[in-house]
Write a protein that holds these residues in place. Structure first.
Motif, mmCIF file in Angstrom:
data_model
loop_
_atom_site.group_PDB
_atom_site.id
_atom_site.type_symbol
_atom_site.label_atom_id
_atom_site.label_comp_id
_atom_site.label_asym_id
_atom_site.label_seq_id
_atom_site.Cartn_x
_atom_site.Cartn_y
_atom_site.Cartn_z
ATOM 1 N N LEU A 135 -30.337 -3.694 64.635
ATOM 2 C CA LEU A 135 -29.031 -3.923 64.013
ATOM 3 C C LEU A 135 -28.731 -5.424 63.969
ATOM 4 O O LEU A 135 -28.307 -5.965 62.948
ATOM 5 C CB LEU A 135 -27.958 -3.184 64.802
ATOM 6 N N LEU A 136 -28.990 -6.108 65.111
ATOM 7 C CA LEU A 136 -28.739 -7.550 65.163
ATOM 8 C C LEU A 136 -29.594 -8.296 64.154
ATOM 9 O O LEU A 136 -29.135 -9.251 63.516
ATOM 10 C CB LEU A 136 -29.024 -8.075 66.579
ATOM 11 N N SER A 137 -30.859 -7.833 63.970
ATOM 12 C CA SER A 137 -31.731 -8.521 63.020
ATOM 13 C C SER A 137 -31.191 -8.377 61.598
ATOM 14 O O SER A 137 -31.222 -9.329 60.823
ATOM 15 C CB SER A 137 -33.155 -7.980 63.117
ATOM 16 N N VAL A 138 -30.656 -7.166 61.278
ATOM 17 C CA VAL A 138 -30.081 -6.983 59.939
ATOM 18 C C VAL A 138 -28.872 -7.894 59.768
ATOM 19 O O VAL A 138 -28.718 -8.555 58.728
ATOM 20 C CB VAL A 138 -29.682 -5.501 59.715
ATOM 21 N N VAL A 139 -28.034 -7.964 60.829
ATOM 22 C CA VAL A 139 -26.844 -8.824 60.770
ATOM 23 C C VAL A 139 -27.260 -10.277 60.553
ATOM 24 O O VAL A 139 -26.681 -10.999 59.728
ATOM 25 C CB VAL A 139 -25.996 -8.663 62.048
ATOM 26 N N MET B 85 -34.773 -15.059 70.829
ATOM 27 C CA MET B 85 -34.372 -13.725 71.255
ATOM 28 C C MET B 85 -35.485 -12.751 70.909
ATOM 29 O O MET B 85 -36.110 -12.843 69.856
ATOM 30 C CB MET B 85 -33.096 -13.317 70.526
ATOM 31 N N ASN B 86 -35.756 -11.824 71.798
ATOM 32 C CA ASN B 86 -36.772 -10.827 71.542
ATOM 33 C C ASN B 86 -36.097 -9.533 71.094
ATOM 34 O O ASN B 86 -35.612 -8.760 71.913
ATOM 35 C CB ASN B 86 -37.606 -10.606 72.816
ATOM 36 N N GLU B 87 -36.045 -9.317 69.769
ATOM 37 C CA GLU B 87 -35.319 -8.157 69.250
ATOM 38 C C GLU B 87 -35.966 -6.848 69.683
ATOM 39 O O GLU B 87 -35.276 -5.852 69.912
ATOM 40 C CB GLU B 87 -35.250 -8.176 67.720
#
Lengths: 342, 166
Positions: free
Chosen positions: A283-287, A272-274
């Protein structure tokens, strides 16, 4: 340095501190509940819904208890020891990146308290300083069981630090940098580019060493109840005892976050390319970082209630005769591979 | 401004703790104070932007060497140090001599103004870890290997001494 940068740094430090403290609270409950379920019990479920307020009740109890300082102790060092244990435990998290770059009001904010280019060495330096709290607590208590616990722990921590450092060396060889962000970037992309799959042996050595460094079962010889009463914190009570407890969990959290950063791609989500998703990607990367860290924290508890304790001579033999040579062989193989291919 | 404030503060901490290491009669206190001394010294390295040196100061001196010192002190369980009358005058005379020699050499460097003290800002940062590693394995390879041999000799000696008792 302008005032906004300073505020951002302070906010980041506060957020990380609060997050660690909340996770420590959650861990004390999780440990007791999960161990209870593993032993077909219920565990603390009376305070609040499902026992969720139990850590709060424990905290109040620790604060209200009488703070006993035994008369034979060496007072200045006795008071200093818990502080010397908890400060390095909290400081280590400062350099762990917990998300990708956040863009807010035209500013790029790195989700990491301090981005230093020798990050890995900083971690090794602080873990080696963590020994002082335990050793000094053992010595200043002026009692035989804490002293034995302190001596055991200093020997144990020094032995396993070597294996841990050497396991990290092979990761540094792959990344070509001591910066944690570079190590994460090197692991981006596919699942198979994670260091767990590239360096399975280093991962195994690192995880075992981490269990020894955090004094958790199967290596919790520093506080083996059956032999040492409570180990180095036998003479401590009230909030000072709680500080030892908090330091243990803070160390576990940092160790899990570090394992995730070094071996599981940190905040990276595979395939996935954040960056393309903007702030949603952040946000998704922190999750993703939180989920991976939580997984390792769960494994910490799982291992504690599954494996029996090692004997002390077994521990030393494992550290010096198995882990250290294996780590050296791993470095040799990695370096050989890199010189032949690159 | 803040830089110089930090420098003077940590210089004061370094000097005070170093002084207390010597003046203290309890060996464990001295060891702990020496650790404080190393930490404030590391901060001064940080102010010079020598990050690698600062970390090494903590990693090697505070993290490894002093832990072993403390380990030994605790095992010997030294209380208050008893003044040893035999060596007292020799000890004092020798230390006074060394202090004078050191002070004079510092004074000579200061007065000669040879430019050694005027290093530009950030001299120690250039290259950092990479430069140091390269220098160790090319220019200073022989001293590096000799040092490792020395450590090996010490290691073998320790094993021999420990084994004999068993």
């Amino acid at each position: 340095m302008d005032i906004v940068t300073l505020i951002i740094i302070c906010v980041k430090a506060l957020v990380v501190f609060a997050a660690i403290m909340l996770t420590v609270m959650a861990m004390t409950l999780a440990e007791r509940r999960i161990s209870a379920f593993m032993q077909n019990r219920l565990g603390p479920n009376r305070v609040g819904p499902k026992g969720l307020l139990q850590p709060l009740a424990d905290g109040i109890k620790f604060l209200m208890k009488e703070d006993v300082i035994p008369s034979g102790v060496d007072k200045p060092i006795f008071l200093l020891a818990p502080v010397m244990l908890i400060v390095p435990a909290l400081m280590t998290f400062a350099i762990i990146p917990f998300g990708s770059e956040l863009h807010l009001f035209g500013r790029a904010i790195q989700l990491q308290v301090a981005d230093i280019n020798i990050g890995v060495l900083y971690i090794l330096a602080l873990t080696s300083v963590g020994v002082y709290g335990i050793v000094l607590a053992g010595w200043s208590s002026n009692s035989k069981y804490p002293l034995l616990g302190g001596l055991r722990s200093s020997a144990q921590l020094i032995s396993y630090e070597l294996a841990m450092g050497l396991a990290i060396v092979s990761i540094i060889l792959l990344a070509g940098s001591l910066r944690l962000n570079d190590i994460i970037i090197q692991q981006q992309g596919h699942f198979l580019s994670w260091n767990v799959f590239k360096q399975p042996l280093a991962f195994l050595i690192f995880v075992v060493a981490v269990y020894a460094e955090t004094n958790r079962l199967p290596f919790d010889l520093t506080e083996a109840e059956q032999e040492l009463v409570g180990g180095y914190h036998t003479e401590y009570s009230s909030i000072k005892f709680a500080m030892f407890y908090m330091a243990e969990y803070a160390n576990m959290i940092t160790a899990s976050a570090l394992t995730v950063t070094l071996f599981l791609g940190g905040w990276d989500i595979p395939l996935m390319n954040e960056a393309a998703l903007g702030n949603l990607g952040v946000l998704l990367s922190v999750v993703s970082f939180v989920i991976k860290t939580a997984l390792f924290l769960f494994i910490f508890i799982w291992v504690r209630w599954t494996f029996p304790r090692f004997r002390y001579d077994q521990l030393m033999r494992l550290g010096w005769k198995v882990m250290l040579p294996l780590a050296l062989v791993n470095i040799f193989l990695t370096a050989g591979y890199l010189t032949l291919t690159v | 401004m803040t830089g110089s404030f930090f420098f003077y503060f940590f210089a004061a901490v370094t000097l005070t703790s170093a002084l207390l290491v010597v003046l203290n009669r309890n060996a464990v206190y001295s060891a702990v104070l020496l650790v404080f001394c190393f930490f404030s010294l590391a901060v001064i390295f940080l102010l010079l932007e020598a990050y690698f040196l600062a970390i090494l100061e903590i990693l090697i001196y505070a993290g490894a060497i002093m832990v072993l010192f403390l380990f030994v002190i605790m095992l010997l369980s030294l209380g208050r140090e008893k003044a040893q009358e035999h060596f007292r005058y020799l000890q004092r005379g020798l230390s006074l001599f060394l202090v004078i020699v050191f002070f004079l050499s510092v004074l000579i460097i200061f007065l000669s103004d040879s430019g050694i003290l005027h290093q530009p800002h950030g001299t120690f940062t250039a290259g950092g870890v990479n430069a140091l590693g390269e220098a160790l394995f090319t220019k200073y390879l022989l001293p590096f290997e000799v040092a490792s041999l020395l450590l090996l000799v010490a290691l073998i000696g320790t094993v021999y001494l420990a084994k004999r008792k068993v």
